[in-house]
Design an enzyme around this catalytic site. Structure first.
Site, short mmCIF file in Angstrom:
data_model
loop_
_atom_site.label_atom_id
_atom_site.label_comp_id
_atom_site.label_asym_id
_atom_site.label_seq_id
_atom_site.Cartn_x
_atom_site.Cartn_y
_atom_site.Cartn_z
N CYS A 122 -12.78 -1.81 -1.38
CA CYS A 122 -11.91 -0.62 -1.37
C CYS A 122 -12.18 0.32 -2.53
CB CYS A 122 -10.45 -1.03 -1.38
SG CYS A 122 -10.01 -2.05 0.02
N HIS A 265 -6.15 4.94 -3.50
CA HIS A 265 -6.52 4.13 -2.35
C HIS A 265 -5.26 3.78 -1.57
CE1 HIS A 265 -8.05 1.14 0.23
NE2 HIS A 265 -7.62 0.09 -0.45
N ASN A 295 -5.11 0.92 5.95
CA ASN A 295 -6.08 0.74 4.87
C ASN A 295 -7.49 0.83 5.45
OD1 ASN A 295 -7.80 -0.23 2.90
ND2 ASN A 295 -6.56 -2.01 2.37
#
Ligand code: ACO
Length: 338
Positions: A122, A265, A295
Site C-alpha cells: 500500500c 492511503h 482499499n
C-alpha cells in the site's frame, strides 16, 4: 534505513489520471458470500462498495495502468515518447516476469524509456514517487510516469471475511517532471520512506513465491491469497503514518496548519480519522473516497489525488500531504505543492 530528503532541484507534478473498473461489489453482495453485514463493514471500515475488474473483460493490471496513464499524459499535454522512465507500483503484476512497467511501456508506445516495478504494497505509490523524484532532482531524467495500480481481487480470498470486505481494484498515475524556471516553489518538497521486516507476516501471501512455490498439492489452499492480522496492522499504521507525516513536514520546515489537504492511503475510515485527529486535520482538509472504492493498495493515493484535483478540492498552489502504510511492513510520506 531511515532518511529524510529535502529538495535541491524540484520535481513537479505535471498531470494526473485514474481508472476504476465499472463493476461494483457492494456490501450487500458480500453479505451473500461470507458471514458479514453491511452495518459491520460500514462501522468498522467506512466502506460501502468497491470496484472489481470483471473477469469477462480481458483486462489485467497493465490495462488499468495504461488507462490511468493516458489520462495523466493528456492532463500534462505530453506525448508518451517524452517519458524517460516508467515506474509501476504494484503487488499484482500481470506476470511474475516481465515487469508490468515493460507491458505498460509497450501499450503506451513509450519505447526506450527505463521500466521498473516497485513492490511496497500500500505504500508503493509513495515509494515510487520518491524514487522518481530522486531521479529528477539528481538530473538523471526529466519526465517520469509513476503509476500505482492493483488488481487485489485476484489475490483476495472471497471466503475470508477478515479481508474480502476491504479490497478493490483500480489505478492512478502521475507525471513527474523537472521544474521549469519560475516553478521553484512547486513540486515535491520532502519525502520519507521506512519499513520493518520483523512484521512481514502480519500482511502477506505465504504461497506462490520462490520460497514456497505453488504445486498441485497446495494450489487450493487459502495461503495463496492475502492474509492480514488487521488488529496489529491497525495499531502500527496510525503510529507510523503520523510519524512519517511529522517528518516530511519538519523536512520542509512547514507545519500541519500550512497543509491544504491530507490525501492518505485509504485503508480504513477509522485509521484516516485517527490520523486526522492526531495531526489536527478537520474533515474539510482530509480527502476520503474509501466509501466508494475500498482499499486499492498502491492505487489509492494516486486515485484520490486525481479525484481531489478534478473535483476542484485542490488546485495550483495547494500544499498536499500524502501518507501510506502497507505490507512489508512499509510506510512513507510525501509533501508536495501543486
Ligand atoms: N464481518 C463481520 N465480522 C467480522 C468481519 C466481517 N467482515 N471481519 C472480522 N470480523 C470479526 C472478527 O472475526 C472479530 O470477531 P471475534 O471478536 O469474535 O474474534 C471481530 O469482528 C473484531 O475483529 P477485529 O479484527 O478486531 O476488527 P477490527 O475492528 O480491528 O477491524 C479491520 C478489522 C477492518 C481489518 C481493521 O483491523 C483494519 O482496517 N486494519 C488495518 C488494515 C490496514 O491498514 N492494512 C494495511 C494496508 S493493506 C495492504 O498493504 C494490502
Amino acid at each position: 534505513m531511515e532518511k529524510i530528503e529535502t529538495a535541491v532541484r524540484n520535481a513537479v507534478i505535471r498531470g494526473t489520471g485514474h481508472y476504476i473498473p465499472p463493476t461494483v461489489l457492494t456490501n450487500a453482495d458480500l453479505e451473500r458470500m461470507v458471514d458479514t453485514s453491511n452495518n459491520w463493514i460500514v462501522e468498522r471500515t467506512g466502506i460501502r462498495e468497491r470496484r472489481i475488474l470483471n473477469g469477462d473483460r480481458e483486462w489485467g493490471t497493465s490495462d488499468m495502468a495504461v488507462a490511468a496513464a493516458r489520462q495523466a499524459l493528456a492532463d500534462a499535454q505530453m506525448d508518451p515518447s517524452r517519458l524517460e522512465a516508467i515506474l509501476v507500483a504494484t503487488v499484482t503484476p500481470d506476470f511474475p516476469l516481465p515487469s508490468t512497467a515493460s507491458i505498460v511501456q509497450l501499450k503506451l508506445g513509450a519505447s526506450r524509456s527505463a521500466v521498473m516495478d516497485v513492490v511496497a504494497a500500500c505504500a508503493g505509490f509513495i515509494y515510487a514517487l520518491s524514487v522518481a523524484r530522486a531521479f529528477i532532482v539528481s538530473g538523471v531524467y526529466r519526465n517520469v510516469l509513476v503509476i500505482g495500480v492493483e488488481r487485489l481481487s485476484s489475490i483476495t480470498n472471497y471466503q475470508d471475511r477478515n479481508t474480502c470486505v476491504l479490497f478493490g481494484d483500480g489505478a492512478g498515475a502521475a507525471i513527474l517532471s523537472r521544474g521549469e524556471p519560475g516553478e521553484e516553489d512547486k513540486g515535491i518538497l520532502s519525502t520519507f520512506l521506512s519499513g520493518d521486516g520483523q512484521y512481514k507476516d502480519l500482511l502477506h501471501i505465504p504461497l506462490g513465491g520462490s520460497s514456497v512455490p505453488l504445486t498441485a498439492k497446495n494450489v487450493d489452499q487459502p495461503g495463496r491469497f492475502i492474509y492480514m492480522d488487521g488488529r496489529e496492522v491497525f495499531k502500527l499504521a496510525v503510529r507510523e503514518m503520523a510519524d512519517a507525516a511529522e517528518r516530511v513536514l519538519a523536512g520542509a520546515g512547514v507545519s500541519a496548519d500550512d497543509v491544504d489537504m491530507l490525501i492518505p492511503h485509504q485503508a480504513n475510515q477509522r485509521i484516516i480519522e485517527a490520523l486526522g485527529k492526531r495531526m489536527n486535520f478537520g474533515p474539510d482538509r482530509v480527502f476520503v473516497n474509501i466509501d466508494r472504492l475500498g482499499n486499492t493498495s498502491s492505487a489509492s493515493v494516486p486515485i484520490a489525488l486525481d479525484e481531489a484535483r478534478r473535483s476542484g478540492r485542490i488546485g495550483p498552489g495547494s500544499l498536499v500531504l500524502s501518507v501510506a502504510f502497507g505490507g512489508g511492513l512499509t510506510w512513507g510520506a510525501v509533501l508536495y505543492r501543486l
